[in-house]
Design an enzyme around this catalytic site. Structure first.
Site, short mmCIF file in Angstrom:
data_model
loop_
_atom_site.label_atom_id
_atom_site.label_comp_id
_atom_site.label_asym_id
_atom_site.label_seq_id
_atom_site.Cartn_x
_atom_site.Cartn_y
_atom_site.Cartn_z
N LYS A 151 9.34 -17.75 -1.21
CA LYS A 151 9.75 -16.97 -2.38
C LYS A 151 9.15 -17.58 -3.63
CE LYS A 151 12.63 -14.23 -0.04
NZ LYS A 151 12.76 -12.80 0.00
N HIS A 267 9.26 -8.26 11.72
CA HIS A 267 10.13 -7.90 10.59
C HIS A 267 10.42 -6.41 10.69
CE1 HIS A 267 11.60 -7.46 6.47
NE2 HIS A 267 11.61 -8.79 6.36
C1 CAP Z 1 15.26 -12.50 3.19
C2 CAP Z 1 14.19 -11.45 3.25
C3 CAP Z 1 14.18 -10.46 4.40
C4 CAP Z 1 15.48 -9.82 4.72
C5 CAP Z 1 15.42 -8.38 5.21
C6 CAP Z 1 14.33 -10.69 1.98
O1 CAP Z 1 15.25 -13.14 1.92
O2 CAP Z 1 12.93 -12.04 3.25
O3 CAP Z 1 13.18 -9.52 4.11
O4 CAP Z 1 16.02 -10.66 5.66
O5 CAP Z 1 16.56 -8.01 5.84
O6 CAP Z 1 13.33 -10.52 1.30
O7 CAP Z 1 15.40 -10.21 1.71
P1 CAP Z 1 16.54 -13.85 1.27
P2 CAP Z 1 16.70 -7.92 7.45
O8 CAP Z 1 16.89 -14.97 2.20
O9 CAP Z 1 16.08 -14.35 -0.09
O10 CAP Z 1 17.62 -12.83 1.19
O11 CAP Z 1 16.39 -9.27 8.00
O12 CAP Z 1 18.11 -7.53 7.64
O13 CAP Z 1 15.74 -6.90 7.94
MG MG Z 2 11.71 -10.35 2.96
#
Ligand code: CAP
Ligand code: MG
Length: 411
Positions: A151, A267
């Protein structure tokens, strides 16, 4: 003109000769009529009796309504309705999750689950690595894996991305990955990023830390296999594919390329467009089953009711579909992601068990002490839960975890 009843409720049938789907149906029609509409549209029929429908066509290829339980109808499609060698998952989806969503007779319809006869499932090879293969690559036989998503989501250069990965690995993380919207933007070309990250991973290895980083290769269908081979040659130890936007066939093509020797992290970005409405769309469970058949090695399943994304009970079914013994395919590493931070790690492990990859983006990069300390705090949270020690107690002698709990709390 002939017209037929697709109703076979209560009649015995050989489950291993049919693709069996469960649909939740919202309709003003009697539920039997709604089920007939789905069975007809998705197999031999159309909206009226037709002169070209011979008895044997219906008997061989007509879908069968084999169960109705409240608002859930079970429809069995004969194996012969499917074009497996040429057609694959796209053709399967056109049958089990196709036109029915647009039927005017239905206010809503949701594909809740699908099961495949062994004749179809065996045509799919499943994961090459799966839980055991990923664990072996990391030298981590039992503890949950603990990872991060670099990030900010976009904007870091290759050098900064590689620094992030090195810091995360130094803090004890086993996994990291690109975010789903990063591929090959000008600020972070994929070749430069992959090579820079590979250097970080090599350096970590020299220091005794094994780590995987999944490089996002999501791209057009005619390019994805070539890109997978390219990033592997640039040093990638894992690749990532956004399965909904790229398609199941993209995962399968990369998984079945004999030159690819690295696991695929899958993903599911965009799944919420059809999984979120409880009365319409497709639940995550069929997606999980298809990803496993196609060869995904790790898959986002949600945070089992404790992170930022909707899910809860449904995530439990996804977990089961990653790990059960279906069709002899290797199991898929379930990935709990989305709003994860150290204070909820023990709840995730309680719900998921040990075979899970827990990953945090904001929950690492947002640590007051920076990425390395954020990674350390996540690793400590996993160690505490693994040893059965409450995080708050474990944090008494561990300032990194303490700082994370102070910032985000526990659930
Ligand atoms: C997590 C993440 C993922 C999410 C998507 C995001 O980041 O990289 O894309 O997990 O949801 O950008 O949100 P954070 P899922 O840890 O900062 O939240 O896994 O349910 O598909
Ligand atoms: Mg993500």
């Amino acid at each position: 003109m002939k017209s037929y009843s697709y109703m076979h409720k209560g009649e015995p049938y050989d489950e291993d000769a049919f693709v069996v789907c469960k649909y939740r149906v919202a309709t003003d029609l009697p539920i039997e009529k709604a089920a007939e509409a789905i069975a007809a549209e998705q197999s031999t029929g159309t909206w009226t009796g037709i002169s070209t429908l011979e008895d044997d066509v219906f008997l061989k290829y007509g879908a069968r309504i084999v169960g109705i339980d409240g608002d859930v109808v079970t429809i069995a499609y004969p194996e012969e309705d499917f074009s497996i060698e040429v057609g694959g998952i796209p053709q399967i989806l056109s049958v089990v999750a196709g036109n029915l969503f647009g039927l005017d007779a239905l206010k809503g319809v949701r594909l809740e689950d699908v099961s495949f006869p062994s004749g179809i499932a065996k045509k799919y090879k499943g994961p090459k690595f799966g839980v055991d293969g990923i664990r072996k690559a990391l030298g981590r036989p039992e503890k949950p894996l603990v990872g991060t998503i670099v990030k900010p989501k976009i904007g870091l250069s290759p050098k900064k991305t590689a620094e992030y990965v090195y810091e995360a690995g130094s803090g004890g993380l086993t996994n990291s990955k690109d975010d789903e919207t990063l591929v090959d933007q000008a600020f972070c070309p994929i070749e430069d990023r992959t090579k820079a990250v590979a250097e970080s991973l090599d350096k970590l290895k020299e220091e005794g830390r094994l780590m995987l980083h999944a490089v996002n290769i999501s791209t057009n269908g005619d390019k994805i296999v070539e890109l997978a081979e390219d990033v592997q040659s640039w040093g990638a130890k894992q690749v990532m594919i956004d399965v909904i936007t790229c398609g199941f066939a993209a995962v399968q093509a990369v998984a079945e390329d004999p030159k690819i020797k690295v696991p695929i992290h899958v993903h599911r970005t965009m799944h919420g467009a059809f999984t979120k409405d409880p009365l319409h769309g497709v639940s995550m469970l069929p997606i999980t089953r298809l990803v496993r058949m196609c060869g995904g090695d790790a898959l986002h399943i949600g945070t089992l009711g404790v992170g930022k994304m909707a899910g809860g009970a449904a995530d439990k079914s996804n977990l089961g579909a990653c790990l059960d013994a279906e069709h002899g395919h290797k199991s898929v590493m379930p990935v709990a992601s989305g709003g994860v931070y150290p204070g909820i790690v023990s709840d995730i492990i309680k719900a998921a068990g040990l075979d899970v990859q827990i990953q945090a983006g904001g929950g690492v990069a947002g640590h007051p002490g920076g990425v390395r300390k954020g990674a350390t705090a996540m690793s400590q949270a996993v160690d505490a839960a693994y040893d059965g020690i409450p995080a708050a107690k474990y944090a008494e002698s561990r300032p990194e975890l303490k700082a994370a709990l102070d910032k985000w709390g526990s659930k």
